[in-house]
Design a protein around this motif. Structure first.
Motif, short mmCIF file in Angstrom:
data_model
loop_
_atom_site.label_atom_id
_atom_site.label_comp_id
_atom_site.label_asym_id
_atom_site.label_seq_id
_atom_site.Cartn_x
_atom_site.Cartn_y
_atom_site.Cartn_z
N ARG A 48 -16.15 -21.44 26.87
CA ARG A 48 -16.57 -21.90 28.20
C ARG A 48 -18.07 -21.68 28.41
O ARG A 48 -18.77 -22.56 28.91
CB ARG A 48 -15.77 -21.17 29.28
CG ARG A 48 -16.14 -21.57 30.70
CD ARG A 48 -15.18 -21.02 31.71
NE ARG A 48 -13.83 -21.52 31.50
CZ ARG A 48 -12.78 -21.18 32.24
NH1 ARG A 48 -12.91 -20.33 33.23
NH2 ARG A 48 -11.59 -21.69 31.99
N SER A 49 -18.56 -20.50 28.01
CA SER A 49 -20.00 -20.22 28.14
C SER A 49 -20.82 -21.18 27.29
O SER A 49 -21.89 -21.65 27.70
CB SER A 49 -20.30 -18.77 27.73
OG SER A 49 -19.63 -17.87 28.57
N ALA A 57 -19.93 -24.26 26.37
CA ALA A 57 -19.88 -25.59 26.98
C ALA A 57 -20.87 -25.69 28.14
O ALA A 57 -21.57 -26.70 28.30
CB ALA A 57 -18.47 -25.91 27.45
N GLN A 58 -20.94 -24.64 28.94
CA GLN A 58 -21.88 -24.64 30.06
C GLN A 58 -23.32 -24.69 29.57
O GLN A 58 -24.16 -25.40 30.14
CB GLN A 58 -21.65 -23.39 30.93
CG GLN A 58 -20.32 -23.42 31.68
CD GLN A 58 -20.01 -22.10 32.36
OE1 GLN A 58 -20.62 -21.06 32.08
NE2 GLN A 58 -19.04 -22.13 33.26
N ALA A 59 -23.61 -23.96 28.50
CA ALA A 59 -24.97 -23.97 27.94
C ALA A 59 -25.33 -25.35 27.40
O ALA A 59 -26.45 -25.84 27.61
CB ALA A 59 -25.09 -22.92 26.84
N GLN A 93 -24.09 -28.23 28.40
CA GLN A 93 -24.22 -29.15 29.53
C GLN A 93 -25.58 -28.99 30.22
O GLN A 93 -26.10 -29.94 30.80
CB GLN A 93 -23.07 -28.94 30.51
CG GLN A 93 -21.74 -29.48 29.99
CD GLN A 93 -20.52 -28.94 30.71
OE1 GLN A 93 -20.61 -27.96 31.46
NE2 GLN A 93 -19.37 -29.57 30.51
N LYS A 94 -26.13 -27.78 30.12
CA LYS A 94 -27.46 -27.53 30.68
C LYS A 94 -28.57 -27.81 29.67
O LYS A 94 -29.75 -27.56 29.95
CB LYS A 94 -27.55 -26.08 31.15
CG LYS A 94 -26.64 -25.76 32.33
CD LYS A 94 -26.70 -24.28 32.69
CE LYS A 94 -25.76 -23.94 33.84
NZ LYS A 94 -25.76 -22.48 34.14
N ARG A 127 -29.30 -26.30 26.94
CA ARG A 127 -29.96 -25.14 26.37
C ARG A 127 -29.92 -25.22 24.84
O ARG A 127 -29.05 -25.86 24.25
CB ARG A 127 -29.28 -23.85 26.84
CG ARG A 127 -29.43 -23.58 28.32
CD ARG A 127 -28.81 -22.25 28.70
NE ARG A 127 -29.47 -21.13 28.03
CZ ARG A 127 -29.05 -19.86 28.11
NH1 ARG A 127 -27.96 -19.57 28.79
NH2 ARG A 127 -29.70 -18.89 27.49
N ALA A 142 -13.58 -27.80 26.45
CA ALA A 142 -13.73 -28.14 27.87
C ALA A 142 -12.94 -29.39 28.25
O ALA A 142 -13.36 -30.16 29.10
CB ALA A 142 -15.21 -28.31 28.23
N PRO A 144 -19.00 -30.76 24.61
CA PRO A 144 -17.83 -30.81 25.50
C PRO A 144 -17.14 -32.17 25.40
O PRO A 144 -17.79 -33.19 25.18
CB PRO A 144 -18.44 -30.59 26.88
CG PRO A 144 -19.75 -29.92 26.63
CD PRO A 144 -20.24 -30.47 25.33
#
Length: 281
Positions: A48-49, A51-53, A55-56, A58, A234, A271
């Protein structure tokens, strides 16, 4: 101490923790580099972390375990009573993990056979399970390797990604193929072939691509007794829906695993990944 053949793999096998514990399988973690942080897959960074990275947007890269990490693992496993070790790893086309294991095996206190399975995710996991079952039945190192290689030879892995961009960035698919997908606005279906990721089909929409993925998996499974793994990043609803449809469509289904891939594979697929592994018993 019990004397036995031990099985080692790496964190990209994505075996359920209870399954690994039950069969005594040890996994060596790969590393995800997030910005300036190096984090071990499975313990220090979650899917999850990751996927968030992504999407941003990073910066995310991955790296193999060092030979020293493998050497320490082999030493620890030998001290637990192993008389031999079978070390099974993701395709050498994807990572230097196999090479690091080979270097460490030379100095191990017990014989170690290192195998490039040409697989990844539960395609690798099923190979590790086959080796572990052979060892549990009293098999030798050579017999456990043969069991793993036989399982690998019959195993197929297919997957859908929303975009080829992540695979292109990581060098896991050719720039020309990635550009073709973007230019035609198609949704790619891919497969593992010879340890590499190859473009299998181009489909116009996500819905049609996922339906086609289901069709390919059902056809590959046929009526044989098979294990299937459904992976995602995700996209839990997509994975659950595909798994339920495959339960109905595959008459010889033995075990069905549904899981989110870890950060290492997720970093290269992005993702929206939906994958399926078909592995005859």
């Amino acid at each position: 101490m019990s004397r036995h053949v031990a099985i080692v793999t790496d964190s990209t096998a994505y075996l359920p923790p209870r399954t690994m514990e039950r069969h005594g399988i040890t996994a060596v973690p790969l590393t995800v580099v997030l910005g300036d942080q190096a984090l071990e897959e499975g313990t220090e960074i979650s899917a999850r972390s990751l996927a968030q990275a992504l999407q941003k947007r990073r910066s995310v890269t991955t790296s193999r375990p060092s030979p020293e990490v493998f050497a320490e693992t082999y030493r620890r496993v030998a001290e637990s009573g192993a008389t031999g070790i079978v070390s099974l790893h993701l395709s050498a086309e994807f990572s230097g993990t196999y090479d690091a294991a080979v270097l460490a095996a030379r100095e191990a206190p017990v014989p170690v056979r290192v195998v490039d399975t040409g697989m990844v995710a539960m395609a690798l996991g099923f190979c590790a399970l086959a080796a572990a079952e052979s060892a549990e039945a009293g098999g030798t190192v050579d017999e456990a390797v043969t069991a793993a290689e036989k399982r690998a030879a019959g195993t197929y892995a297919y997957f859908y990604v929303d975009t080829l961009d992540y695979l292109r960035r990581g060098g896991r698919i050719g720039a020309a193929q990635a550009l073709l997908g973007s230019a035609l606005a198609v949704k790619p279906l891919l497969q593992l072939d010879g340890g590499r990721i190859e473009l299998l089909e181009k489909v116009r929409t996500a819905g049609k691509a996922i339906a086609r993925l289901e069709e390919i998996v059902a056809e590959r499974a046929g009526s044989a007794q098979v294990d299937i793994a459904v992976h995602h990043l995700a996209a839990p609803e997509r994975a659950a829906a595909l798994a339920e449809r495959l339960r109905v469509r595959v008459p010889g289904l033995a075990d069905l695993h549904v899981s989110e891939v870890g950060a290492v594979i997720g970093a290269h697929t992005g993702p929206g990944l939906l994958g399926a592994v078909v592995s005859p018993r």
